[in-house]
Every structure is written in C-alpha cells, then in structure tokens.
Write a protein that holds these residues in place. Structure first.
Motif: not given
Length: 506
Positions: A462-490
């Motif tokens: 159960a603890d490992l499942r919670d860790y994996v879930a939190s890691t997946m959440e961080v990765m999702d957040q990183m993808r979102a930030h990366t996508a936001t930065l790629s929109l600024h061409r300047s």
C-alpha cells in the motif's frame, strides 16, 4: 516468630485429632458394602408389606421385620420397575380407552354356550396378566369383571373348574352358571403386570357400580381400603389415580417425586452410616477426639451431601431419571441399578468435561481413571448382584446381606486391579491428546505469524502504491510545465558553449 508459633500451636491439636481410617482398598470395600446394604434396606422399607392394614397405630417391630425381609435384589428391582405400571396405564388410557367398559378396546374374546369350554381356548386366552369382562348375550351387558396374573390358568383352575363342581349333586351352583349355560361372551385385555391388572379391574368395577349398582355380580369394590400385600398397595395407588389420562399422569408424577425423595434419603443415610463407620474406626485406632468434635464431623459430612445435592441439580434429578428410564424401558428396568449408574457416569463425564481446561494433567488423568474404573465396576457388579444372591439361596434371609459383602469385595479388588492398568492407558491417551494439542497450538501460532507477515507485506504494498501514485503526479506536473515553456518562442535556448566562449574573451 510469635505468629508462627501460635499457628503451630493451633495446628497441633488438629493434627493430633486427625481422623484415622482404614487402608484405601479396605475402606473402598466397606463403603461399597454400605452402599449396597443401604440401597437394599431403603428398597425393603419401600417394598415391605403392610403388617397391619387399617390399624390405628403402627407396629414398628413388625414393620422393621418386614423391611429386613424385603431387603433383597428382587425387591430392589421391583421398586425400580414401578414406573412400568404407571407408563402402561397412561398408555392404555390413550390407546385402549380404559376409563370405562363402554370405551375399552379389548384384545380378544371367546364365547361360552351350554357350559362348554370353547374349542381352541388355549390359543385364544393368553397366559399373561390381564382383565376380563363377562357379557350376558341376552342383554349384552357386563355381569362380571375379573383379573388375574395368568388369565388362562385362572379360567382353567377357577371359572371352568368351579362350574363343573357346581354341576355335581352335592356342589353349590356356580355364580356364573346361568350365563355359561344360556350363552355369554368373555372379552379380555392383556396387561404387563398383576398390579396394573388389579388396578384396572378395581377401577372398572367402581365405575360400573357407579353407573348401575345392580349390573355386576361382583359388587364389592376392590382395593377400597389400605392393603396388606405390596402388590395390592401399588395397585391401589394406580386405581385411585385412574379415571382420566390427566389423573394418571398426575399420579405418575407424584410417584416420580417420591422416588426423588427416597433417593436423597438414601444418599443422606449412606453418608451418615459411613460417617459413623469412620468415627468407630478412629475410636478403635486410638483417636482422641471429643464427642462434640465427632458429632460435628458427622453432621458436617451429612450436610455436605445435602449441600452437594442442592448445588448440583442433576444429582437431585437422579431418582427422577431412574423412574423415567425404568418406565420407558423394561429391558433397562430389569437390571435394576443400571439406570442410576448410567446417570452417574453421564453426570461424572459432564463434570469432567466442564473442568478439564482448569485441571493439571495429573489431576485430569486421576479423575478420568476414577470415573472409568468406579463407574464401570459399578455397572458390572451391580448387574451381577442379583445373580450372586440367587445362588446364595441356601442361606435364606441372610442371602441379601452376604451378597452385599461378596459384591463389595469383588468391586474393591477389581477396582484395585484395574487402577494401574487403566491409569496408564488414560495417561497415554491424555499425553497423546496433549501432544496433539501442542502441535496444533504450534501450527496455529505459525499460521498467525504468516498472517501477520502477509499483513505487513500488504501494508508495504500500500505504501509503494502511494509512492508510485505521488511520483506519477510529479511527472504529470513536469510534463505540464514543459508544455507551457515550449509555447514561449522568444526565449532562446541557453547555449552553454557560446556562454563559455564569451566569458573567455572577456
């Protein structure tokens, strides 16, 4: 030091006055003889004849003489089997309608014409106890009611023989001669005992005379007053309770309660005799206790029995169980003490079962061994006692008392011989059971440990499942930030090599 000295001084007189007893085997034999003797004497008192029926005062000497005379294995068996007669009348009240002649369903019948005995009479009339009713064929009404312990013999030696004698010139005319010559029908019902047959006859005569006083030729009411013979005393009880099924059941219940009372009386009497025996042995062995102390010890033992009966309701029911078992089963009733011994075995087994978890192994082995040895020996020797007594017939009135001693010695010696053998067997069984229980306990503990380990693994999962879930959440957040930065061409990407070269030129 003072308290210890005082305690020792107080204990010294008690130790000096400790009860001196016989060796265990001898004491066991004497106690068994007392048990047998008391049981026979109580049964003799219950089964004695009435020395002076309807007397205004009691002749205690005659009563005592009759009680001693009736103290036999046969007498005890008769006492134990009294439930049979009550059971029979209750049953026949339901199935054969014995409340009156009009409702009575007979087992058979035969006709007499011209004073001649019918052909095949011996095949029709059974040689058992029973009641018969003679009906006049002209009127169809009953004219005579009789009973007998052996109906076939009663008709051969009684009615037919008396009729033939009445036909002689010098003979007195037989009371049923007119019915025999003009035609009559004899109907009969079989009974299990002479007591139940006498009771039914007396009841039918009483009921018939109440309806039509001139109908029967035997008008005198049977079993009207106190009877002298024990058989008639029991029959009178049955007759007085006859009439309805409810009254018979009430009478049977009263007799069952009397059986309980006599059983308790027997236990108390036995305890008192054994207590007196212990005090006499102590006196002959040089015991120095005072009279007051001896009386107190005796009363304490008697009251202990009474208290034990009150504390254990099952003991109070022993007499009731004996009465009911003997009433239901004639085979058990014929071994007069088997019902009581079976109850004692069951009661002892139940008490062992209840206390097994709180006993040590040694105590459990001892208790089980005592129950098996004592109860088994009781069943065997109590069943043998009537046989032994019957083979001592040449001793006359002393046979019951000699058989008590023989059975007591046999019981004591067999119990002593079985003690070592049975105890070893029981110990082996208990040890095997204990080892089996220990192994079961170890297996259960191992299973519990496995369950606990599995629970911990589930918690880690159960603890490992919670860790994996939190890691997946961080990765999702990183993808979102990366996508936001790629929109600024300047924003030009940082060139590390160019930055380093400019730094060197400067």
């Amino acid at each position: 030091m003072t308290d210890n000295t005082a305690s020792a001084d107080a204990a010294a007189p008690a130790m000096a006055h400790a009860l001196k007893t016989l060796p265990p085997l001898a004491d066991q034999i004497v106690d068994k003889a007392i048990d047998n003797m008391t049981r026979k004497l109580v049964a003799g008192f219950r089964n004695k004849n009435n020395a002076k029926p309807n007397a205004k005062s009691t002749d205690y000497a005659a009563e005592g003489k009759e009680a001693f005379k009736a103290a036999s294995a046969e007498s005890v068996m008769q006492v134990a089997n009294r439930g049979q007669a009550w059971k029979e009348l209750v049953q026949k009240s339901l199935s054969a309608g014995i409340s009156s002649i009009a409702t009575l369903r007979f087992d058979g019948e035969f006709k007499i014409t011209g004073g001649q005995r019918p052909d095949g009479f011996d095949n029709i009339m059974p040689s058992t106890p029973g009641v018969y009713v003679v009906h006049d064929d002209r009127t169809g009404k009953p004219v005579y009611i009789g009973d007998s312990e052996n109906m076939r013999q009663r008709w051969h030696a009684g009615h037919f023989n008396e009729y033939r004698q009445g036909q002689r010139p010098s003979g007195e005319r037989y009371k049923l001669a007119d019915e025999f010559e003009n035609g009559c029908t004899v109907k009969f019902i079989k009974m299990d005992s002479k007591e139940s047959a006498a009771a039914l006859e007396a009841h039918l005569i009483r009921e018939s005379n109440a309806l039509d006083a001139g109908m029967l030729k035997n008008k005198r009411e049977e079993l009207l007053t106190e009877q002298g013979s024990r058989s008639n005393q029991e029959a009178k009880k049955l007759k007085d309770a006859s009439g309805t099924t409810a009254s018979l059941v009430k009478g049977a219940a009263g007799e069952a309660l009397k059986n309980v009372g006599h059983d308790v009386f027997q236990q108390l009497t036995t305890a008192a005799i054994k207590a007196v025996k212990d005090e006499l042995i102590d006196i002959f062995a040089g015991g120095k206790a005072k009279i007051a102390a001896r009386v107190k010890r005796l009363l304490t033992k008697v009251f202990a029995v009474l208290q034990g009966v009150l504390d254990d309701p099952l003991k109070l029911l022993r007499g009731l169980v004996e009465f009911i078992v003997n009433a239901l089963s004639k085979a058990i009733g014929q071994v007069y003490n088997l019902a009581r011994n079976l109850f004692d075995i069951g009661n002892g087994a139940w008490n062992l079962y209840r206390g097994a978890n709180t006993m040590s192994r040694e105590e459990l082995v001892r208790k089980i061994s005592e129950t098996v040895i004592v109860s088994g020996s009781l069943v065997v020797w109590d069943a043998l006692e009537p046989v032994i007594e019957s083979h001592l017939g040449m001793l006359g009135p002393f046979a019951p008392y000699v058989s008590c001693a023989v059975v007591a010695i046999g019981f004591g010696l067999s119990s002593y011989a079985l003690q070592k053998i049975v105890t070893r067997i029981i110990d082996a069984i208990v040890a095997f059971k204990q080892g089996f229980l220990d192994s079961m306990e170890a297996a259960r503990a191992a299973c519990e440990q496995l369950v606990r380990n599995a629970e911990k693994e589930l918690e880690m999962m159960a603890d490992l499942r919670d860790y994996v879930a939190s890691t997946m959440e961080v990765m999702d957040q990183m993808r979102a930030h990366t996508a936001t930065l790629s929109l600024h061409r300047s924003i030009q990407p940082l060139d590390v090599h160019t930055l380093l070269s400019k730094r060197s030129q400067a």
